[in-house]
Every structure is written in C-alpha cells, then in structure tokens.
Write a protein that holds these residues in place. Structure first.
Motif, PDB file in Angstrom:
ATOM      1  N   HIS A 115       0.859  -1.184   0.000  1.00  0.00           N
ATOM      2  CA  HIS A 115       0.000   0.000   0.000  1.00  0.00           C
ATOM      3  C   HIS A 115       0.897   1.237   0.000  1.00  0.00           C
ATOM      4  CE1 HIS A 115      -3.654   2.287   1.147  1.00  0.00           C
ATOM      5  NE2 HIS A 115      -2.728   3.117   1.572  1.00  0.00           N
ATOM      6  N   ALA A 117      -0.363   4.292  -1.727  1.00  0.00           N
ATOM      7  CA  ALA A 117      -1.182   5.446  -2.086  1.00  0.00           C
ATOM      8  C   ALA A 117      -1.804   6.100  -0.855  1.00  0.00           C
ATOM      9  CB  ALA A 117      -2.286   5.017  -3.052  1.00  0.00           C
ATOM     10  N   GLU A 118      -2.301   7.307  -1.060  1.00  0.00           N
ATOM     11  CA  GLU A 118      -2.973   8.017   0.023  1.00  0.00           C
ATOM     12  C   GLU A 118      -4.379   7.472   0.282  1.00  0.00           C
ATOM     13  OE1 GLU A 118      -2.739  12.019  -1.423  1.00  0.00           O
ATOM     14  OE2 GLU A 118      -0.666  12.277  -0.726  1.00  0.00           O
ATOM     15  N   GLU A 119      -5.018   6.962  -0.788  1.00  0.00           N
ATOM     16  CA  GLU A 119      -6.387   6.482  -0.629  1.00  0.00           C
ATOM     17  C   GLU A 119      -6.432   5.295   0.337  1.00  0.00           C
ATOM     18  OE1 GLU A 119      -5.245   6.231  -4.010  1.00  0.00           O
ATOM     19  OE2 GLU A 119      -6.287   7.854  -5.058  1.00  0.00           O
ATOM     20  N   LYS A 122      -7.242   1.303  -1.337  1.00  0.00           N
ATOM     21  CA  LYS A 122      -6.372   0.381  -2.084  1.00  0.00           C
ATOM     22  C   LYS A 122      -5.775  -0.665  -1.162  1.00  0.00           C
ATOM     23  CE  LYS A 122      -5.846   3.173  -6.077  1.00  0.00           C
ATOM     24  NZ  LYS A 122      -5.222   4.364  -6.601  1.00  0.00           N
ATOM     25  N   ALA A 154       0.105   3.875  -7.305  1.00  0.00           N
ATOM     26  CA  ALA A 154       0.223   5.219  -6.742  1.00  0.00           C
ATOM     27  C   ALA A 154      -1.163   5.849  -6.557  1.00  0.00           C
ATOM     28  CB  ALA A 154       1.075   6.092  -7.661  1.00  0.00           C
ATOM     29  N   THR A 155      -1.200   6.911  -5.808  1.00  0.00           N
ATOM     30  CA  THR A 155      -2.423   7.696  -5.628  1.00  0.00           C
ATOM     31  C   THR A 155      -2.955   8.166  -6.985  1.00  0.00           C
ATOM     32  OG1 THR A 155      -1.603   8.470  -3.502  1.00  0.00           O
ATOM     33  CG2 THR A 155      -3.371   9.756  -4.498  1.00  0.00           C
ATOM     34  N   THR A 157      -3.959  10.819  -8.845  1.00  0.00           N
ATOM     35  CA  THR A 157      -3.844  12.271  -8.742  1.00  0.00           C
ATOM     36  C   THR A 157      -3.069  12.822  -9.935  1.00  0.00           C
ATOM     37  OG1 THR A 157      -2.900  14.093  -7.428  1.00  0.00           O
ATOM     38  CG2 THR A 157      -1.734  12.012  -7.345  1.00  0.00           C
ATOM     39  N   THR A 162       3.555  13.727  -5.917  1.00  0.00           N
ATOM     40  CA  THR A 162       2.995  12.698  -5.029  1.00  0.00           C
ATOM     41  C   THR A 162       3.272  11.310  -5.592  1.00  0.00           C
ATOM     42  OG1 THR A 162       1.230  14.179  -4.318  1.00  0.00           O
ATOM     43  CG2 THR A 162       0.853  11.826  -3.984  1.00  0.00           C
ATOM     44  N   ILE A 163       2.978  11.136  -6.877  1.00  0.00           N
ATOM     45  CA  ILE A 163       3.186   9.832  -7.525  1.00  0.00           C
ATOM     46  C   ILE A 163       4.665   9.438  -7.456  1.00  0.00           C
ATOM     47  CG2 ILE A 163       2.964   8.562  -9.699  1.00  0.00           C
ATOM     48  CD1 ILE A 163       0.697  10.527 -10.448  1.00  0.00           C
ATOM     49  N   GLU A 166       5.729   8.266  -4.046  1.00  0.00           N
ATOM     50  CA  GLU A 166       5.236   6.920  -3.737  1.00  0.00           C
ATOM     51  C   GLU A 166       6.023   5.842  -4.492  1.00  0.00           C
ATOM     52  OE1 GLU A 166       0.774   8.623  -2.728  1.00  0.00           O
ATOM     53  OE2 GLU A 166       1.085   7.523  -4.601  1.00  0.00           O
ATOM     54  N   ASP A 198       0.896   6.834 -15.652  1.00  0.00           N
ATOM     55  CA  ASP A 198       2.106   7.141 -14.875  1.00  0.00           C
ATOM     56  C   ASP A 198       3.286   6.206 -15.156  1.00  0.00           C
ATOM     57  OD1 ASP A 198       1.327   4.832 -13.534  1.00  0.00           O
ATOM     58  OD2 ASP A 198       0.515   5.888 -11.803  1.00  0.00           O
TER      59      ASP A 198
END
Ligand SMILES: *Cc1c(COP(=O)(O)O)cnc(C)c1O
Length: 220
Positions: A115, A117-119, A122, A154-155, A157, A162-163, A166, A198
C-alpha cells in the motif's frame, strides 16, 4: 490509432529491462487477439472468472497475470494456468495459492502488493507487515509459490510529485528486499509499478514491469 499501433508506440519507449503487461480487463477476445498478433504475450486481468474464460478461448502461449484483488475462494480457478499473481497482500492468501498450486504440481509466481497510495481503499501491505510475512516460519514452509518482488499503485492524482514520492518509496523497499538472501520461494527481481497515466514516471523511478490498459486498447 489501432491496438497494434498503440502497442508498438509504447514498446518503442520501454527500456529493455521493463516488461509490458497488456491490461485486457473488460476487453473482448478479438482485441486481445489483435495485440497477440502484434506479438504481445503477457496480458493482465483483474477478475479470475473473466481471466479463466479468456484463457480457455485464446492461444495457450499467453501468460495470464492476475493484477486485481484476489478472493481466496476463487484461487482454485486460476491455479492451473496463472503466470503471475500481482496482488498478494496476506499470508492467508499466499497459503491458499500454495495449496492450490500444489494440487497442480506447480510453483506459482507471486508479487506482494504494498500500500503506497494516500487512498484508504487500495489493498496492500505496509513495510512492517511485508517484513513480518517474509520472515515468518509459515512463509518459509511454502513450497508451491515463489515471491518474485513487489507491486504497488500510486495515488490517483495529477500531482506528479505525489506519484513520484510513492514510486520512489516502493523502489526503496524493493532495494531493501534485494539485500535479503534468496531462497527457494523468494527472490526480489520484479517491481510492478506504472499504468497508462504514470508508467513513464514509474520507469524513471525503477519499475521493471508496467501494467498498461487504456493506452493500448482505448478508454474502458
Ligand atoms: C486497470 C488496471 C491497470 C491498467 O490501467 P490503465 O490506466 O488502463 O492503464 C493497471 N493495474 C491495475 C491493478 C489495474 O486494475
């Protein structure tokens, strides 16, 4: 653009050490055959039933990768043929894959999903859980699976920073795993990260396997 054109355009951008998984979930077999005829042999699906039906219908030299979340009670349906399971995130699931693989005299290659990502939604392990799993006696006893590396998403976004953060984090965990001794059921050689939106960034960050769907087959 046709599927084969898309495929060739993407392949031309991939470094030699990066493997392309063509994500064919929801696509009809005709689309998969078009990619197959353009030379693609690895396809990714996220539902076991759909993957099994496509396995039955399509050429047998295709390697089918399960990239989605795996329900324990459905492992038996893919055990005869699956090439790589990307989304393993518990010892319990690994034990079930091991059990079903043994019934077919196979060793099934797996990736542990982290894990990153920010979400919240996932799936995946954190680093402590990952190390605990790999260090456990229960893991050491599994003879019909082989953990080959890590997978992460990744998140969702637009924010590249951010990506990138991660992906770099996942790469650092992967590099740490490479320091562990290899064993019969463990080696750190595959880092599965990067999708249509990405994958270039993922490759810059050290990905060795990208999972690309919509950039090959069009929007779902
Ligand atoms: C659908 C999916 C992909 C591919 O996504 P695209 O954006 O279509 O490239 C990659 N990885 C996983 C886990 C997926 O579920």
């Amino acid at each position: 653009m046709s599927i084969s054109n898309n495929l060739n355009a993407i392949r031309a951008q991939l470094p030699q050490n990066v493997t392309l998984v063509a994500v064919s979930k929801t696509r009809p077999t005709a689309d998969i055959l078009e990619a197959y005829n353009a030379g693609q042999r690895i396809f990714g699906e996220n539902k076991i039933r759909e993957m099994s039906e496509k396995f039955e219908a399509l050429p047998k030299d295709i390697a089918w990768h399960m990239i989605g979340h795996v329900q324990t009670n459905k492992v038996k349906f893919m055990a005869p043929f699956v090439g790589l399971v990307h989304g393993v995130d518990s010892l319990k699931l690994l034990q079930e894959i091991n059990k079903q693989a043994a019934k077919h005299n196979r060793v099934i290659d797996c990736l542990l999903q982290m894990h990153i990502a920010e979400e919240e939604t996932k799936f995946g392990l954190n680093e402590a859980e990952l190390l605990e799993l790999l260090g456990s006696g229960a893991f050491a006893s599994l003879k019909n699976i082989k953990v080959k590396g890590l997978m992460g998403m990744a998140t969702f976004t637009e924010k590249q920073s951010t990506i990138q953060r991660e992906f770099k984090y996942l790469k650092s965990v992967f590099d740490n795993l490479k320091q562990r001794p290899e064993s019969e059921n463990f080696t750190a050689v595959i880092l599965s990260m990067g999708m249509s939106g990405d994958y270039k960034l993922a490759i810059e960050c050290g990905s060795t396997m990208v999972r690309i769907g919509s950039s090959i087959f069009g929007q779902r």
